[in-house]
Design a protein around this motif. Sequence first.
Motif, mmCIF file in Angstrom:
data_model
loop_
_atom_site.group_PDB
_atom_site.id
_atom_site.type_symbol
_atom_site.label_atom_id
_atom_site.label_comp_id
_atom_site.label_asym_id
_atom_site.label_seq_id
_atom_site.Cartn_x
_atom_site.Cartn_y
_atom_site.Cartn_z
ATOM 1 N N GLY A 249 0.779 -1.233 0.000
ATOM 2 C CA GLY A 249 0.000 0.000 0.000
ATOM 3 C C GLY A 249 0.807 1.278 0.000
ATOM 4 N N HIS A 250 2.129 1.182 -0.007
ATOM 5 C CA HIS A 250 2.952 2.386 -0.113
ATOM 6 C C HIS A 250 2.878 2.927 -1.541
ATOM 7 N N GLU A 251 3.455 4.097 -1.739
ATOM 8 C CA GLU A 251 3.472 4.698 -3.071
ATOM 9 C C GLU A 251 4.030 3.711 -4.092
ATOM 10 N N ALA A 252 3.378 3.645 -5.249
ATOM 11 C CA ALA A 252 3.817 2.724 -6.297
ATOM 12 C C ALA A 252 5.236 3.063 -6.733
ATOM 13 N N ARG A 253 6.075 2.034 -6.779
ATOM 14 C CA ARG A 253 7.479 2.187 -7.181
ATOM 15 C C ARG A 253 7.794 1.151 -8.250
ATOM 16 N N GLY A 254 8.839 1.418 -9.040
ATOM 17 C CA GLY A 254 9.173 0.477 -10.090
ATOM 18 C C GLY A 254 10.634 0.512 -10.482
ATOM 19 N N CYS A 255 10.999 -0.470 -11.280
ATOM 20 C CA CYS A 255 12.346 -0.576 -11.833
ATOM 21 C C CYS A 255 12.211 -0.791 -13.337
ATOM 22 N N LEU A 256 12.782 0.091 -14.116
ATOM 23 C CA LEU A 256 12.719 0.014 -15.565
ATOM 24 C C LEU A 256 13.984 -0.656 -16.099
ATOM 25 N N ARG A 257 13.790 -1.812 -16.757
ATOM 26 C CA ARG A 257 14.901 -2.520 -17.397
ATOM 27 C C ARG A 257 14.929 -2.175 -18.878
ATOM 28 N N THR A 258 16.090 -1.790 -19.368
ATOM 29 C CA THR A 258 16.283 -1.612 -20.807
ATOM 30 C C THR A 258 17.505 -2.408 -21.231
ATOM 31 N N ASP A 259 17.359 -3.184 -22.291
ATOM 32 C CA ASP A 259 18.467 -3.948 -22.869
ATOM 33 C C ASP A 259 19.018 -3.160 -24.045
ATOM 34 N N ILE A 260 20.300 -2.833 -23.980
ATOM 35 C CA ILE A 260 20.918 -1.893 -24.899
ATOM 36 C C ILE A 260 22.140 -2.538 -25.540
ATOM 37 N N VAL A 261 22.329 -2.283 -26.830
ATOM 38 C CA VAL A 261 23.507 -2.771 -27.545
ATOM 39 C C VAL A 261 24.585 -1.690 -27.475
ATOM 40 N N VAL A 262 25.658 -1.971 -26.752
ATOM 41 C CA VAL A 262 26.731 -1.002 -26.559
ATOM 42 C C VAL A 262 27.794 -1.184 -27.640
ATOM 43 N N PRO A 263 28.708 -0.221 -27.809
ATOM 44 C CA PRO A 263 29.757 -0.359 -28.827
ATOM 45 C C PRO A 263 30.493 -1.685 -28.729
ATOM 46 N N GLY A 264 30.673 -2.327 -29.869
ATOM 47 C CA GLY A 264 31.266 -3.657 -29.909
ATOM 48 C C GLY A 264 30.234 -4.748 -30.048
ATOM 49 N N GLY A 265 28.929 -4.368 -29.960
ATOM 50 C CA GLY A 265 27.858 -5.324 -30.151
ATOM 51 C C GLY A 265 27.453 -6.092 -28.917
ATOM 52 N N GLU A 266 28.031 -5.770 -27.766
ATOM 53 C CA GLU A 266 27.689 -6.474 -26.539
ATOM 54 C C GLU A 266 26.337 -5.990 -25.996
ATOM 55 N N ALA A 267 25.676 -6.858 -25.236
ATOM 56 C CA ALA A 267 24.403 -6.510 -24.610
ATOM 57 C C ALA A 267 24.641 -5.943 -23.213
ATOM 58 N N LEU A 268 23.927 -4.875 -22.907
ATOM 59 C CA LEU A 268 23.962 -4.277 -21.573
ATOM 60 C C LEU A 268 22.542 -4.226 -21.041
ATOM 61 N N HIS A 269 22.351 -4.664 -19.797
ATOM 62 C CA HIS A 269 21.063 -4.574 -19.125
ATOM 63 C C HIS A 269 21.140 -3.430 -18.121
ATOM 64 N N LEU A 270 20.414 -2.350 -18.399
ATOM 65 C CA LEU A 270 20.392 -1.201 -17.499
ATOM 66 C C LEU A 270 19.100 -1.237 -16.686
ATOM 67 N N PHE A 271 19.236 -1.115 -15.368
ATOM 68 C CA PHE A 271 18.083 -1.103 -14.472
ATOM 69 C C PHE A 271 18.011 0.268 -13.800
ATOM 70 N N ASN A 272 16.917 0.959 -14.043
ATOM 71 C CA ASN A 272 16.704 2.314 -13.528
ATOM 72 C C ASN A 272 15.642 2.248 -12.444
ATOM 73 N N VAL A 273 16.012 2.603 -11.209
ATOM 74 C CA VAL A 273 15.144 2.336 -10.069
ATOM 75 C C VAL A 273 14.963 3.577 -9.203
ATOM 76 N N HIS A 274 13.798 3.642 -8.564
ATOM 77 C CA HIS A 274 13.535 4.666 -7.552
ATOM 78 C C HIS A 274 12.842 3.964 -6.390
ATOM 79 N N LEU A 275 13.599 3.712 -5.313
ATOM 80 C CA LEU A 275 13.073 2.964 -4.178
ATOM 81 C C LEU A 275 12.255 3.869 -3.255
ATOM 82 N N GLY A 276 11.546 3.230 -2.322
ATOM 83 C CA GLY A 276 10.672 3.953 -1.420
ATOM 84 C C GLY A 276 11.412 4.639 -0.283
ATOM 85 N N THR A 277 10.662 5.401 0.497
ATOM 86 C CA THR A 277 11.258 6.190 1.578
ATOM 87 C C THR A 277 11.193 5.491 2.926
#
Length: 241
Positions: free
Chosen positions: A103-131
Motif C-alpha cells: 500500500g505504499h506509493e507505487a514504485r518500479g524498476c525500468l529494465r532496458t536492454d541496450i547494444v553497446v559499442p562492440g555489439g555487446e548486450a547491456l542490461h540497465l536497471f533504472n530504479v527509484h526505491l521507497g522512503t
Amino acid sequence: MQSFRVATYNIHKCRGLDRRVRPARIADVLRELDADIIALQEVLSVHGGAPEDDQADFIASRLEGYSCHFGENRRLRGGAYGNVVLSRLPVVLARNYDLTWRGHEARGCLRTDIVVPGGEALHLFNVHLGTAFLERRHQARRMLSLDLLRADNLAGLRIVVGDFNEWTAGLASRLMSEEFHTIDLRRHIRRSRTYPGLLPLLHLDHFYFDRHLVLESFALHRTRQSLIASDHLPMVAQFRL
C-alpha cells in the motif's frame, strides 16, 4: 574497445529549487553530460496539453538522437509518472517491474536492454526505491530475485542506477554491494553527496555495475544550472567492457 557513458538524474518533475517547472532547463543540463544512456527518475508526462507537459518526450526531442522509454509506476495529475531511459544506442527491450510494497506509493524498476559499442548486450536497471525502511528492505530483495536482477534471460552485463532513498547505509546498499561493484563518490569528488542539489547532504543516488565492466571516469555534475534545475545532482560514469 570503445567506451560508453551512463548518467542518472532524479529530475523532481522538472521542478527546480526556484520552484519553477522547466523541462527545457533539465534538457540543457543533460546535454552538458553528453551521455549515451540517461536514466531519469521522477518524470511526469501529461498528454494533450503544452509540449512541456509531456516531460519525457519533450526532453528527448530537445536532446535529439535519443530514443525514449517510459516505465510508468502510477498516475499523477492525469499523466504518467515514473522512470525514463533515454538512449542514443540501440534498445532491444524495455520492461517495467513493479516494486510496490503493502500500500505504499507505487514504485518500479525500468529494465532496458541496450547494444553497446562492440555489439555487446547491456542490461540497465533504472530504479527509484521507497522512503520507508521496511519498504526498501522488501524492494532490495525483490530486485535481487531470480525474475529480476538474477533472471536467466540476462545475457549481458548489468548496471543498476537510480535514487535508492537510503539516507544511511542500509540493507539495500549492503545487498547491492555484495552483488556488484559500486562507485564510492569519496574517491572521485570532494563532495560525496547528491541531495539536495544546492547543498548536498545525502548520498541517495547510486551506481552499481558488474565486475567485468571497467569504470574509466566518474563525475558529479555541478554547474550553475544543475544546482538549481532539480533537488538532486546528475551523475555520469564512463565504462568499457
